[in-house]
Structures are given as structure tokens and as C-alpha cells.
Design an enzyme around this catalytic site. Sequence first.
Site, PDB file in Angstrom:
ATOM      1  N   HIS A   3       0.837  -1.203   0.000  1.00  0.00           N
ATOM      2  CA  HIS A   3       0.000   0.000   0.000  1.00  0.00           C
ATOM      3  C   HIS A   3       0.870   1.250   0.000  1.00  0.00           C
ATOM      4  CE1 HIS A   3       1.125  -0.386   4.231  1.00  0.00           C
ATOM      5  NE2 HIS A   3       0.858   0.902   4.368  1.00  0.00           N
ATOM      6  N   ASP A  61       0.699   4.967   1.944  1.00  0.00           N
ATOM      7  CA  ASP A  61      -0.050   5.587   3.032  1.00  0.00           C
ATOM      8  C   ASP A  61      -0.901   6.713   2.438  1.00  0.00           C
ATOM      9  OD1 ASP A  61       1.198   3.889   4.837  1.00  0.00           O
ATOM     10  OD2 ASP A  61       2.842   5.297   5.209  1.00  0.00           O
ATOM     11  N   HIS A  96       4.803   0.221  -0.114  1.00  0.00           N
ATOM     12  CA  HIS A  96       5.569  -0.558   0.867  1.00  0.00           C
ATOM     13  C   HIS A  96       4.667  -1.619   1.496  1.00  0.00           C
ATOM     14  CE1 HIS A  96       3.717   2.829   2.988  1.00  0.00           C
ATOM     15  NE2 HIS A  96       3.744   2.100   4.083  1.00  0.00           N
ATOM     16  N   ARG A 131       7.175  -8.834  15.796  1.00  0.00           N
ATOM     17  CA  ARG A 131       7.741  -7.532  15.431  1.00  0.00           C
ATOM     18  C   ARG A 131       6.767  -6.418  15.793  1.00  0.00           C
ATOM     19  NH1 ARG A 131       7.196  -4.444  10.543  1.00  0.00           N
ATOM     20  NH2 ARG A 131       8.908  -2.950  10.435  1.00  0.00           N
TER      21      ARG A 131
HETATM   22  O1  LIG Z   1       5.208  -2.034  10.145  1.00  0.00           O
HETATM   23  C1  LIG Z   1       5.776  -1.453   9.220  1.00  0.00           C
HETATM   24  O2  LIG Z   1       6.982  -1.452   9.049  1.00  0.00           O
HETATM   25  C2  LIG Z   1       4.946  -0.675   8.219  1.00  0.00           C
HETATM   26  C3  LIG Z   1       3.586  -0.297   8.725  1.00  0.00           C
HETATM   27  C4  LIG Z   1       2.831   0.506   7.734  1.00  0.00           C
HETATM   28  O3  LIG Z   1       3.108   0.505   6.566  1.00  0.00           O
HETATM   29  C5  LIG Z   1       1.713   1.351   8.186  1.00  0.00           C
HETATM   30  O4  LIG Z   1       1.378   1.344   9.376  1.00  0.00           O
HETATM   31  O5  LIG Z   1       1.158   2.079   7.332  1.00  0.00           O
HETATM   32 FE   LIG Z   2       2.177   2.169   5.546  1.00  0.00          FE
END
Ligand SMILES: O=C(O)CCC(=O)C(=O)O
Ligand SMILES: [Fe+2]
Length: 186
Positions: A54, A56, A110, A120
Site C-alpha cells: 500500500h 499511506d 511498501h 515484530r
Molecule cells: O510495520 C511497518 O513497518 C509498516 C507499517 C505501515 O506501513 C503502516 O502502518 O502504514
Molecule cells: Fe504504511
Amino acid sequence: MKELGLKVMEVIGISLGVDRMHYREFFEDGCSIMRCNYYPSCQHPEDALGTGPHCDPTSLTILHQDQVGGLQVLTNNKWHCVPPRPNAFVVNIGDTFTALSNGKYKSCVHRAVVNERKERRSLAFFLCPKEDKVVRAPEDMIVRDGTKHYPDFTWSDLLLFTQNYYRADHATLHNFTNWILSSPTT
Ligand SMILES: O=C(O)CCC(=O)C(=O)O
Ligand SMILES: [Fe+2]
């Protein structure tokens, strides 16, 4: 975190040749979001995605990730790991800023993958405009570019779109733009 985001906006303003305070002031009364992500370990990581691909939809993301690793960005059709570095944030552009910069700063695709050994955590800070503020590139930029690539919208329009109609992915801004343009009120 918000102050850091505003400072980044000053630097981006300089890089785009607009008034240094332009974006900073735009976001000063903004409504930021903080999200904690938790990814349990998974026995079959190849069958699961922690967070799917996605962009952001927000404007600027400042992400803190723990030392486990799992964040990946898509460049030239390949996924690249963003290795965790102690004392460093990951900063990326969101869709709203792509529109605010008339497409000059691209939001980045990403995802976060899981692994079979370790859980994680990541903590994401999202800088967003005030809900009812019109998202539109600076006038002199539009004049310089000779065209405006995105319709005017508000952050609350995009939030509504991603929360009620469309799960954020790599093509959110494109599909949102079509949605706005085909909406009977515009
Ligand atoms: O957890 C991550 O490294 C990315 C999280 C992410 O892309 C988001 O919260 O929009
Ligand atoms: Fe994100």
C-alpha cells in the site's frame, strides 16, 4: 513527532522552491495519527502478509521499527528490505502529499512481511491536514507546471474513501481521483 514532521515539511518546501513555511503552515493545525503495529511470528510467513502492499493515504509518515526487520519498499518492480537502524526513523511520503506537490513527491509502495521466529512491532506517526482543509498544490507551482494533476479534495474525503469504500493499496490515489471526479457533487 509533529514538530519533526513540520520541520521535514519546511525542508520539502525549500526543495520544491516554494515558500519555506508554505507546507509547514498547511499542516500546523493538522490532525495527526499514531498507529502501533504488532506482527506475531508466523509458521508459514510466505503464506501471510503482515501489512499488504500500500501507499499511506496520509501526507508524511515517520516510522519507528524495532530491530526485527520486515519493512519492504517497492522500487523498479522489486521489493527491497528497509533494514532497521537503531536511532533512525523511516520517513516516507503519503498520497496526500503527492497531490499537494502536484505529483513531484511520489508516495511509496511498501509492505511489512512477517517471519517464523520473532514477533515484530512498529510505531507509525502520520502527519495529516486538518480534515476540512482543501488539498491543492501551491498556486505558483500549478502555474509553473502548466497543469494541476489532481482534483481538489479534503483529507476527510480521502479518509472516508479509505475507511468505507476502498482498502488502501498501491493505487489508492488514482482510484480516489476517479471517485472524486465521478462523484455527482463535483
Ligand atoms: O510495520 C511497518 O513497518 C509498516 C507499517 C505501515 O506501513 C503502516 O502502518 O502504514
Ligand atoms: Fe504504511
